[in-house]
Design an enzyme around this catalytic site. Structure first.
Site, PDB file in Angstrom:
ATOM      1  N   GLU A 329       2.596   5.837  -1.781  1.00 57.31           N
ATOM      2  CA  GLU A 329       1.469   5.879  -2.604  1.00 57.31           C
ATOM      3  C   GLU A 329       0.532   6.673  -2.287  1.00 57.31           C
ATOM      4  O   GLU A 329      -0.873   6.577  -2.229  1.00 57.31           O
ATOM      5  CB  GLU A 329       0.771   4.349  -2.335  1.00 57.31           C
ATOM      6  CG  GLU A 329       1.962   3.144  -2.438  1.00 57.31           C
ATOM      7  CD  GLU A 329       1.412   1.947  -2.290  1.00 57.31           C
ATOM      8  OE1 GLU A 329       0.509   1.675  -1.692  1.00 57.31           O
ATOM      9  OE2 GLU A 329       1.873   0.842  -3.197  1.00 57.31           O
ATOM     10  N   ASP A 408       7.169  -5.497  -3.168  1.00 50.40           N
ATOM     11  CA  ASP A 408       5.655  -5.705  -2.672  1.00 50.40           C
ATOM     12  C   ASP A 408       5.139  -7.099  -2.707  1.00 50.40           C
ATOM     13  O   ASP A 408       4.247  -7.176  -3.586  1.00 50.40           O
ATOM     14  CB  ASP A 408       4.942  -4.730  -3.497  1.00 50.40           C
ATOM     15  CG  ASP A 408       3.679  -4.357  -2.805  1.00 50.40           C
ATOM     16  OD1 ASP A 408       3.343  -4.918  -1.825  1.00 50.40           O
ATOM     17  OD2 ASP A 408       2.910  -3.546  -3.350  1.00 50.40           O
ATOM     18  N   GLU A 436      -2.662 -11.223  -1.646  1.00 51.13           N
ATOM     19  CA  GLU A 436      -3.190 -10.428  -2.555  1.00 51.13           C
ATOM     20  C   GLU A 436      -2.368 -10.470  -4.196  1.00 51.13           C
ATOM     21  O   GLU A 436      -3.076 -10.343  -4.837  1.00 51.13           O
ATOM     22  CB  GLU A 436      -2.311  -9.047  -2.349  1.00 51.13           C
ATOM     23  CG  GLU A 436      -2.515  -7.872  -3.043  1.00 51.13           C
ATOM     24  CD  GLU A 436      -1.633  -6.557  -2.791  1.00 51.13           C
ATOM     25  OE1 GLU A 436      -1.124  -6.578  -1.487  1.00 51.13           O
ATOM     26  OE2 GLU A 436      -1.712  -5.662  -3.432  1.00 51.13           O
TER      27      GLU A 436
HETATM   28  O1  GCW Z   1       0.791  -3.889  -2.309  1.00 50.67           O
HETATM   29  C1  GCW Z   1       0.456  -2.522  -1.921  1.00 50.67           C
HETATM   30  C2  GCW Z   1      -1.196  -2.828  -2.267  1.00 50.67           C
HETATM   31  C3  GCW Z   1      -1.760  -1.580  -1.354  1.00 50.67           C
HETATM   32  C4  GCW Z   1      -1.231  -1.372  -0.103  1.00 50.67           C
HETATM   33  C5  GCW Z   1       0.123  -1.165  -0.109  1.00 50.67           C
HETATM   34  C6  GCW Z   1       0.790  -1.028   1.238  1.00 50.67           C
HETATM   35  C7  GCW Z   1      -2.557  -0.980   1.894  1.00 50.67           C
HETATM   36  O2  GCW Z   1      -1.358  -2.822  -3.408  1.00 50.67           O
HETATM   37  O3  GCW Z   1      -3.274  -2.050  -1.435  1.00 50.67           O
HETATM   38  O4  GCW Z   1      -1.969  -0.537   0.665  1.00 50.67           O
HETATM   39  O5  GCW Z   1       0.758  -2.237  -0.801  1.00 50.67           O
HETATM   40  O6  GCW Z   1       1.146  -1.940   1.717  1.00 50.67           O
HETATM   41  O7  GCW Z   1       0.780   0.132   1.763  1.00 50.67           O
END
Ligand code: GCW
Length: 874
Positions: A329, A408, A436
């Protein structure tokens, strides 16, 4: 207005207060004079104490006819043992109403009828050789037993002593008999950490419980007084490590002045046996170190890490180690130099080794610019593809930290194939306590059942040893010394830590599972409920039921059959937004078209992902017949008319599950209301308003997802519900003054695709009731954006019956499924010809938006509504 029908009046509100009051009173009265001593009656409770309330218990149940301890003998001097003594003192005072004497030698026991002795195994044996155990108690482990009039709190080390003390307190809080006490326990794994995604500016990524308890204004807060309270909670369930900053790490936290701040935090945690660790950015040698490179194989870079680590240990001698998110990311990583995750992990691990520190290197490495048109592209493959060839090349103080599923934290995922894909590498499972993708603490979702599914999944990695995910991460399957559990927690300054009091069951559950993954979800929640709210049968029945049902309910109205959470995946991950999954590089695709839905991950025709599992598990997922329905759309692309094991078609299941889930969510608030007065008032109202919100938001989910699939599939709901909303009156079809219709994006998140917004200082929307005279519940659906607090009022027949503010700051600034919410006024008398009028007063950017009115016959199941809450908690 004819007699018999009166609108909500002061009288109605008083009646509701009276109901609550009588529940409180009867809750006290049934306890034959002992009300003030024990039981689940309304009592002032410090919300920050969470499950460590130490409220009075029925001591007869715990001690029978035996004496209650009046003295604590502490044998050792370690700070952590002193903490154990303090906890025992305060627990006995709170739960048993005794002030104990604290003594340091056997002389102090004179005159004592019963006492608690606290020490490590060595200390206990030295004090009373007769108590020598045949077996050594391991690190962090304990033995808790009776010896005559003594309760022996004995640890393998001082941390074990503290865990033993908390185990004793947990038993007392649950009114368990201590008559034949002899329990030996040891933690399942050495790594039992939380990760906190806190940023130096005090914000928390994916945090829903207020601002950081650690940071503010680019530095460690001056006032870190919440840290001790958090340390207590964590230690009480055996957590031994905390990573205090976001995995999207700010390199400047490694500067000297910040390290001094981190050292202050570490000092607070130390007394509870918790080691502090930090997330680091792999580019730090360049970003803050002044080097021209951060290539992990460059000797200068290795030197830099060595020196930095030495500096950290000068400030924090028991520093736990680091967490690394790299090449993920947008985060910098070794790929820039053609190096591997192992190269990056190892350079830091070598620097940490001499000091006893660990590297937790996240397996969450994937390309977020995947080609949507490539049917073989698959984000779920990334973890395994990026790591399994590196197996055996990591230093032995590296642990690969793997999210439980391959994508995720979706509401339903299979386990990551990386767990069985690494055999010579330490592994930890990463679970997400912060909700989340699971309702952000505004929805009740008890996550332990989901985690249990993952931990109990048999990977069939080897045949001669247990190979469930829990066996792998605890090192049993492959004989690994390190590894364990990491929980992304993100507590904040909110009094309830996570915002929602009931979400604390997830933090509690994470800790308990890390300690012992074979505990059941039911057992864990019951322990939590008893400690949080007392041992009342009634309260336990209600709270446990709500918690246990919540996971499946949330799954049902968000994304069933393994399709994913179906939220806006490129936004805040809160409300519905199925379209957002498709046609971008993020790879959370659901591949819905007019014929069918689901990702084909088979080896035969799909992305080949399923082939990453060991053959037995792969065979189960590859076969349409054997694949469990709840993972069907994760593994396969099927036509909408494909029949599930029940015989139902996929499309009809999607409709039914969303309706059933939303209907169950509506039952939550009334069920909670049956324990009004039996739980602390403030907590009661905090939970109630969330459950009411959830009922309304579940409806948004239901309508968005079912309409979207109807449009996509062209197949109507066999039960005629989708697209047909009895009692609903669109705002855009009402008589509008000042309000103007607007299209809402995504279209399915507003009823009839449109809402109305107010361009003036004040606007109104009116309609005339044309139905039968009677009692109705009137819901006003509107949008509560993050910024701006519009005001609304509802009038019936010229009389105002409700007034409210859109002040819940839902997490977006547009009209969509994140911000859609409702105000429900129950028990409204309507007569044919009555005019209903909603007036809106915009505030800031928020234009008092309205979607519709829904008028349905009143269901009088509520003892009260959130409107009866005192203003302070509304
Ligand atoms: O799910 C995603 C989240 C990000 C997060 C990432 C991760 C901290 O949307 O906000 O970043 O995973 O786990 O690195």
């Amino acid at each position: 207005m004819s007699a018999g029908f009166e609108n909500r009046s002061a009288g109605a509100i008083w009646l509701r207060w009276a109901v609550i009051f009588s529940v409180v009173v009867s809750g006290i009265a049934v306890r034959d004079g002992k009300a003030a001593v024990y039981g689940a009656v309304a009592r002032p409770v410090d919300p920050q104490a969470a499950w460590l309330t130490y409220a009075p218990v029925n001591e007869k149940k715990v001690f029978g006819a035996g004496a209650v301890p009046d003295t604590i003998l502490r044998l050792g001097d370690a700070d952590v043992e002193k903490t154990a003594e303090e906890e025992l003192e305060s627990g006995v005072r709170g739960m048993l109403g005794r002030v104990v004497r604290e003594v340091r030698s056997a002389d102090g026991l004179k005159g004592s009828k019963a006492f608690v002795v606290v020490g490590t195994q060595g200390e206990v044996e030295a004090w009373r050789p007769g108590l020598k155990s045949t077996k050594a108690i391991g690190a962090d482990g304990f033995r808790l037993r009776r010896d005559g009039n003594a309760i022996v709190v004995e640890g393998g080390d001082s941390r074990g002593v503290l865990y033993c003390a908390f185990a004793l307190l947990r038993l007392i809080a649950q009114e368990r008999s201590l008559a034949a006490l002899d329990v030996s326990e040891a933690p399942s794994a050495p790594v039992r950490w939380t990760n906190e995604w806190d940023n130096p500016d005090g914000s928390i990524e994916r945090g829903y419980g207020g601002r950081s308890i650690f940071f503010d204004e680019q530095a460690v807060r001056a006032d870190i007084s919440r840290v001790t309270g958090y340390a207590r909670l964590l230690a009480s369930v055996g957590i031994n490590g905390v990573t205090i900053n976001n995995v999207n790490a700010d390199p400047k936290l490694l500067n000297e002045s910040n390290l001094k701040g981190v050292a202050r935090i570490a000092d607070e945690f130390r007394a509870y046996g918790i080691r502090v660790s930090m997330s680091i950015d792999m580019s730090s040698p360049q970003a803050v170190g002044g080097l021209t490179t951060f290539d992990p194989l460059d000797p200068q870079v290795a030197e830099w890490w060595k020196a930095k680590v030495e500096e950290i240990y000068r400030f924090i001698p028991d520093f736990g180690g680091v967490v690394i998110k790299a090449d993920s990311e947008g985060k910098p990583g070794p790929m820039k130099y053609g190096r591997s995750p192992a190269d990056a992990a190892n350079v830091v691990a070598r620097a940490l080794k001499a000091h006893g520190g660990l590297v937790l290197y996240r397996g969450f490495v994937y390309n977020n610019h995947l080609d949507w048109n490539d049917l073989k592209a698959d984000r779920a493959r990334a973890g395994f593809d990026n790591f399994h060839t590196l197996d055996g090349t990591f230093e032995d103080n590296v642990v690969v930290q793997i999210k439980h599923g391959p994508i995720d934290f979706q509401i339903r995922e299979p386990v990551s194939p990386l767990f069985s894909g690494l055999k010579k590498t330490n592994e930890a499972i990463e679970l997400q306590v912060t909700q989340e993708y699971t309702g952000q603490q505004r929805h009740l979702v008890y996550l332990v059942p989901m985690w249990k599914d993952a931990l109990d999944t048999n990977t069939y990695a080897v045949t001669d040893k247990p190979s469930r995910v829990q066996d792998i991460v605890t090192g049993k399957t492959f004989g690994r010394a390190e590894g364990g559990f990491v929980g992304v927690t993100n507590v904040g300054l909110d009094d309830y830590w996570l915002g929602n009091p009931l979400s604390m069951a997830n933090l509690y559950g994470f800790g308990r599972l890390a300690w012992n993954p074979s505990l059941s979800a039911d057992a864990i929640v019951d322990e939590w409920t008893r400690q949080t709210f007392g041992n009342s049968e009634k309260v336990r029945a209600v709270v446990n039921d709500l918690q246990i049902r919540s996971y499946h309910v949330y799954e049902s109205y968000t994304g069933s059959l393994g399709v994913g959470t179906l939220t806006d995946i490129i936004g805040v991950h809160f409300g519905p937004g199925p379209e957002s999954a498709e046609r971008n590089g993020w790879g959370q695709w659901i591949r819905a078209d007019h014929e069918g839905v689901g990702m084909d991950r088979t080896v035969a025709t799909g992305t080949g992902y399923i082939g990453q599992y060991p053959p037995e598990l792969a065979a189960k997922y590859e076969s349409l017949k054997a694949c469990p329905d709840e993972l069907l759309l994760f593994m396969h692309h099927v036509p909408y008319k494909y029949r599930l094991k029940s015989g139902k078609t996929v499309i009809q299941y999607i409709y039914d599950s969303h309706y059933e889930g939303a209907a169950e969510a509506v039952e939550f608030a009334p069920e909670w209301e049956t324990i009004a007065g039996l739980v602390p008032d403030r907590t009661y109202f905090e939970v109630l308003r969330r459950l009411e919100f959830q009922a309304g938001h579940a409806e948004v989910w239901r309508d968005s997802i079912t309409q979207w699939f109807w449009k996509m599939s062209g197949i109507a709901d066999a039960k005629g519900r989708v697209g047909n909303y009895p009692g609903r009156f669109e705002a855009e079809a009402m008589r509008l003054e000042g309000y103007a219709p607007v299209d809402v994006t995504p279209w399915e998140s507003a009823s009839g695709r449109k809402a109305v917004v107010c361009g003036a200082e004040k606007c109104s929307a009116e309609m005339t009731w044309d139905g039968a005279d009677g009692w109705y519940d009137v819901a006003v659906r509107y949008f509560d954006e993050m910024h701006g607090e519009s005001k609304y009022s509802l009038e019936v027949a010229g009389r105002e019956i409700e007034q409210w503010k859109a002040d819940w700051n839902l997490p977006n600034d547009r009209l969509n499924g994140h911000t859609s919410t409702r105000e429900v006024v129950r028990g409204v008398a309507l007569h044919k010809g009555d005019v209903l009028k909603v007036t809106g007063w915009p505030n800031g950017m928020e234009k008092a938006p309205l979607d519709y009115l829904e008028i349905v016959p009143a269901v009088v199941t509520h003892a009260s509504t959130s409107k009866t809450a005192p203003a302070a908690v509304r």
